[in-house]
Design a protein around this motif. Structure first.
Motif, PDB file in Angstrom:
ATOM      1  N   MET A 153      57.783  50.196  68.615  1.00  0.00           N
ATOM      2  CA  MET A 153      59.694  50.254  68.246  1.00  0.00           C
ATOM      3  C   MET A 153      59.955  49.513  67.433  1.00  0.00           C
ATOM      4  N   THR A 154      59.397  48.233  67.459  1.00  0.00           N
ATOM      5  CA  THR A 154      59.811  47.133  66.265  1.00  0.00           C
ATOM      6  C   THR A 154      58.925  47.747  65.132  1.00  0.00           C
ATOM      7  N   PRO A 155      59.770  47.458  63.964  1.00  0.00           N
ATOM      8  CA  PRO A 155      59.496  47.453  62.793  1.00  0.00           C
ATOM      9  C   PRO A 155      58.212  46.222  62.342  1.00  0.00           C
ATOM     10  N   PRO A 156      57.202  46.450  61.493  1.00  0.00           N
ATOM     11  CA  PRO A 156      56.558  45.443  60.968  1.00  0.00           C
ATOM     12  C   PRO A 156      57.439  44.285  60.305  1.00  0.00           C
ATOM     13  N   ALA A 157      56.748  42.942  60.471  1.00  0.00           N
ATOM     14  CA  ALA A 157      57.674  41.690  59.953  1.00  0.00           C
ATOM     15  C   ALA A 157      58.148  42.131  58.628  1.00  0.00           C
ATOM     16  N   ALA A 158      57.217  42.414  57.774  1.00  0.00           N
ATOM     17  CA  ALA A 158      57.872  42.572  56.236  1.00  0.00           C
ATOM     18  C   ALA A 158      58.824  43.567  55.986  1.00  0.00           C
ATOM     19  N   ALA A 159      58.706  44.832  56.833  1.00  0.00           N
ATOM     20  CA  ALA A 159      59.743  45.801  56.490  1.00  0.00           C
ATOM     21  C   ALA A 159      60.932  45.332  57.130  1.00  0.00           C
ATOM     22  N   SER A 160      60.919  44.809  58.514  1.00  0.00           N
ATOM     23  CA  SER A 160      61.972  44.088  58.994  1.00  0.00           C
ATOM     24  C   SER A 160      62.968  43.079  58.113  1.00  0.00           C
ATOM     25  N   ALA A 161      61.991  42.225  57.436  1.00  0.00           N
ATOM     26  CA  ALA A 161      62.716  41.240  56.621  1.00  0.00           C
ATOM     27  C   ALA A 161      63.235  41.744  55.236  1.00  0.00           C
ATOM     28  N   ALA A 162      62.687  42.864  54.700  1.00  0.00           N
ATOM     29  CA  ALA A 162      63.355  43.645  53.774  1.00  0.00           C
ATOM     30  C   ALA A 162      64.651  43.977  54.118  1.00  0.00           C
ATOM     31  N   THR A 163      64.673  44.881  55.165  1.00  0.00           N
ATOM     32  CA  THR A 163      65.658  45.434  55.743  1.00  0.00           C
ATOM     33  C   THR A 163      66.994  44.386  56.171  1.00  0.00           C
ATOM     34  N   ARG A 164      66.441  43.449  56.635  1.00  0.00           N
ATOM     35  CA  ARG A 164      67.711  42.306  56.655  1.00  0.00           C
ATOM     36  C   ARG A 164      68.094  41.727  55.730  1.00  0.00           C
ATOM     37  N   THR A 165      67.388  41.437  54.761  1.00  0.00           N
ATOM     38  CA  THR A 165      67.612  40.605  53.421  1.00  0.00           C
ATOM     39  C   THR A 165      68.693  41.697  52.776  1.00  0.00           C
ATOM     40  N   ARG A 166      68.294  42.848  52.730  1.00  0.00           N
ATOM     41  CA  ARG A 166      69.415  43.837  52.028  1.00  0.00           C
ATOM     42  C   ARG A 166      70.482  43.911  52.704  1.00  0.00           C
ATOM     43  N   THR A 167      70.498  43.736  54.145  1.00  0.00           N
ATOM     44  CA  THR A 167      71.753  43.721  54.829  1.00  0.00           C
ATOM     45  C   THR A 167      72.659  42.569  54.481  1.00  0.00           C
ATOM     46  N   ASP A 168      71.983  41.317  54.597  1.00  0.00           N
ATOM     47  CA  ASP A 168      72.865  39.890  54.373  1.00  0.00           C
ATOM     48  C   ASP A 168      73.298  39.861  52.998  1.00  0.00           C
ATOM     49  N   GLU A 169      72.471  40.413  52.108  1.00  0.00           N
ATOM     50  CA  GLU A 169      72.913  40.121  50.621  1.00  0.00           C
ATOM     51  C   GLU A 169      74.191  41.062  50.404  1.00  0.00           C
ATOM     52  N   GLN A 170      74.327  42.109  51.034  1.00  0.00           N
ATOM     53  CA  GLN A 170      75.326  43.029  51.078  1.00  0.00           C
ATOM     54  C   GLN A 170      76.565  42.499  51.486  1.00  0.00           C
ATOM     55  N   ARG A 189      62.331  42.839  74.102  1.00  0.00           N
ATOM     56  CA  ARG A 189      61.010  43.000  73.288  1.00  0.00           C
ATOM     57  C   ARG A 189      61.132  42.352  71.710  1.00  0.00           C
ATOM     58  N   TYR A 190      62.300  42.530  71.325  1.00  0.00           N
ATOM     59  CA  TYR A 190      62.645  42.076  70.006  1.00  0.00           C
ATOM     60  C   TYR A 190      62.530  40.413  69.962  1.00  0.00           C
ATOM     61  N   VAL A 191      62.734  39.712  70.935  1.00  0.00           N
ATOM     62  CA  VAL A 191      62.650  38.218  71.068  1.00  0.00           C
ATOM     63  C   VAL A 191      61.105  38.072  71.551  1.00  0.00           C
ATOM     64  N   LYS A 192      60.505  38.710  72.245  1.00  0.00           N
ATOM     65  CA  LYS A 192      59.068  38.573  72.835  1.00  0.00           C
ATOM     66  C   LYS A 192      58.166  38.644  71.344  1.00  0.00           C
ATOM     67  N   GLU A 193      58.566  39.536  70.591  1.00  0.00           N
ATOM     68  CA  GLU A 193      57.409  39.714  69.356  1.00  0.00           C
ATOM     69  C   GLU A 193      57.797  38.591  68.379  1.00  0.00           C
ATOM     70  N   ARG A 194      58.633  37.960  68.487  1.00  0.00           N
ATOM     71  CA  ARG A 194      59.002  37.036  67.427  1.00  0.00           C
ATOM     72  C   ARG A 194      58.987  35.439  67.954  1.00  0.00           C
ATOM     73  N   PRO A 195      57.817  34.854  67.519  1.00  0.00           N
ATOM     74  CA  PRO A 195      57.682  33.343  68.226  1.00  0.00           C
ATOM     75  C   PRO A 195      58.745  32.539  67.703  1.00  0.00           C
ATOM     76  N   GLU A 196      59.323  32.579  66.522  1.00  0.00           N
ATOM     77  CA  GLU A 196      60.240  31.818  65.965  1.00  0.00           C
ATOM     78  C   GLU A 196      61.725  32.060  66.745  1.00  0.00           C
ATOM     79  N   LEU A 197      61.532  33.053  67.401  1.00  0.00           N
ATOM     80  CA  LEU A 197      62.886  33.228  68.677  1.00  0.00           C
ATOM     81  C   LEU A 197      62.406  33.037  69.983  1.00  0.00           C
TER      82      LEU A 197
END
Length: 508
Positions: free
Chosen positions: A1-18, A289-297
């Protein structure tokens, strides 16, 4: 369900830059701020020149930037009060000054009222548990609601409900018919409203200031709260001694008009609203699940759970120290809270000057917090104890702001309400478990043993989580007795070659 880390990063980076770059192609008009006059802080809604300099790698004097573990970029704040350039945040901040003062007045008055009615620190612990029990049971649902509804509108409703509850408790107390049972009921109702209010307020900060100033705004919110903590207990102590606890509740009820007025006065066109998610099944599990899959969270959440459940039980502990250990009255009891608030305010202002929050800072603050509680348990006198409470406040607030900012910056906007709801659940929802336990230990063995136990649990949790994070990030502790200019005697360094470690190393 959760996208790979790289894809997730790119998506969020674009969102934040906007949301932070007015010139970004495709940015929605509602997500950008209109240019405002530049000059002294507070003279305009934002400083586009500073934002350009911060975002341009080639700009001279560019402040150091960092990337969150999931790719969201953020920069070192442009000064201790940089987020106050945003007009909407100034309105919010001003309203919170008044409302937070009233909240602290009610906290002190409520604890003292229960203590005077029952004479038992355990009863104070039960009251605290009743207030935070809804967060334990329903905290995740509050985060889901925060993601589903417009946050500004939701805050107006929750703040209004809190004001009505304060008015009801004031009427019962001033009328002389209040009992411990009534206080328990009102504490429970307040907890139910807080389930929705807390994650919504946390997530709403990013809609006012955007990611660049988010860490600074989180720290200033904490400074705001702690400034009120300096004034509120002192005023509450005077009111309790002069006219009784009921009038403190009444003034708190009036204080909610300030924050509601600030919310209504905002320019909605200058907010950066996150699009509410459609109601669907499984959204709560998706957040977990989103938190569980990310150790930094995940691991900051775990540490926050231990610290919140056992470390932050000061209403129960300070009441016991005031009455049983140092044998002081309401004024001196309020002063203990004030001493801790001085330290917390100092910690908040120091955090506002720092750059991107790091997990090592978070763990270090938690470890220092726990060890200082252990030392304070053996304080020989009232004033020594008050001084140690000041230091505890510095480290405790540093932990609070670090965990809040690091989680928000590492989280996608659409998930922020649920992540903050989970943080509120583990940090404050554990109080119904910890408060009665600490209250029982305090009543059975004395306040010193109660504080000692809280400190040992907090320090042990920080040490274990720190080791887990260092191992996951493939870091090791380096001791260099001759570090040279600008070097460190003790530092965390990668076990392997530079940039070869996992992504978690960025956050540490």
């Amino acid at each position: 369900m959760t996208p790979p880390a790289a894809a997730s990063a790119a998506t969020r980076t674009r969102t934040d830059e906007q949301t932070t770059d007015p010139a970004a192609p495709g940015a929605a008009a509602a997500d950008t701020q209109a240019p405002a006059p530049t000059g002294l802080p507070g003279s305009g809604d934002d400083d586009p020149d500073e934002r350009t300099a911060a975002d341009d790698p080639a700009a001279p004097g560019r402040t150091h930037s960092a990337a969150s573990p999931t790719g969201a970029r953020f920069t070192r704040p442009g000064g201790m009060f940089s987020s106050l350039r945003v007009r909407n945040y100034r309105y919010y901040f001003a309203g919170q000054v008044v409302s937070n003062t009233g909240t602290w007045m009610q906290r002190i008055a409520q604890d003292w009222l229960v203590l005077s009615l029952t004479g038992s620190p355990l009863a104070v612990g039960i009251t605290t548990a009743m207030q935070f029990l809804p967060m334990l049971l329903l905290g995740l649902f509050g985060g889901v609601l925060a993601d589903r509804m417009p946050k500004r509108r939701l805050l107006i409703l929750t703040q209004g409900a809190m004001g009505l509850l304060a008015a009801g408790l004031a009427a019962l107390t001033i009328g002389g018919v209040v009992t411990p049972s009534y206080v328990y009921v009102f504490a429970l109702l307040l907890g139910l409203v807080t389930v929705v209010d807390n994650p919504t307020r946390q997530a709403f900060v990013s809609e006012m200031v955007g990611p660049k100033d988010l860490a600074n705004a989180v720290s200033l919110n904490a400074a705001n709260f702690q400034t009120a903590r300096l004034v509120g207990p002192a005023v509450a102590g005077l009111l309790i001694a002069a006219v009784g606890s009921g009038w403190a509740f009444a003034l708190n009820a009036l204080s909610f008009a300030a924050v509601i007025g600030g919310l209504l006065a905002m320019r909605t066109s200058e907010l950066r609203p996150t699009t509410p998610i459609a109601r669907e099944k499984g959204q709560l599990r998706e957040g977990l699940r989103y938190v569980k899959e990310r150790p930094e969270l995940l691991w900051p959440m775990v540490l926050a759970g231990f610290i919140g459940t056992f470390g932050f039980n000061f209403p129960t502990l300070l009441a016991g120290f005031a009455t049983d250990t140092f044998h002081v009255g309401a004024g001196q009891y309020g002063l203990l809270n004030t001493a801790m608030a001085v330290g917390s305010l100092t910690g908040a202002l120091l955090a506002a000057r720092r750059g991107a929050p790091r997990l090592r800072r978070l763990v270090g603050a938690a470890l220092g917090f726990g060890l200082l509680e252990v030392v304070a348990a053996f304080a020989p006198g009232y004033w020594t104890f008050a001084l140690l409470l000041t230091l505890i406040g510095v480290f405790g607030l540093s932990f609070n702001t670090s965990v809040n900012a690091s989680l928000q910056l590492a989280t996608e906007p659409a998930m922020r309400g649920r992540v903050m709801g989970l943080l509120m659940l583990v940090f404050t929802g554990g109080t119904p478990i910890g408060a009665p336990v600490v209250g029982w230990v305090t009543a059975s063995y004395g306040p010193r043993i109660g504080l000692l136990a809280c400190g040992l649990v907090s320090a042990a949790a920080a040490a274990v989580v720190g080791l887990v994070l260092a191992r996951g990030a493939e870091l090791r502790l380096r001791l260099d007795l001759h570090p040279g200019r600008g070097g460190r005697v003790v530092a965390l360094v990668p076990r392997r070659a530079a940039n070869a470690g996992p992504e978690l190393a960025t956050a540490c």
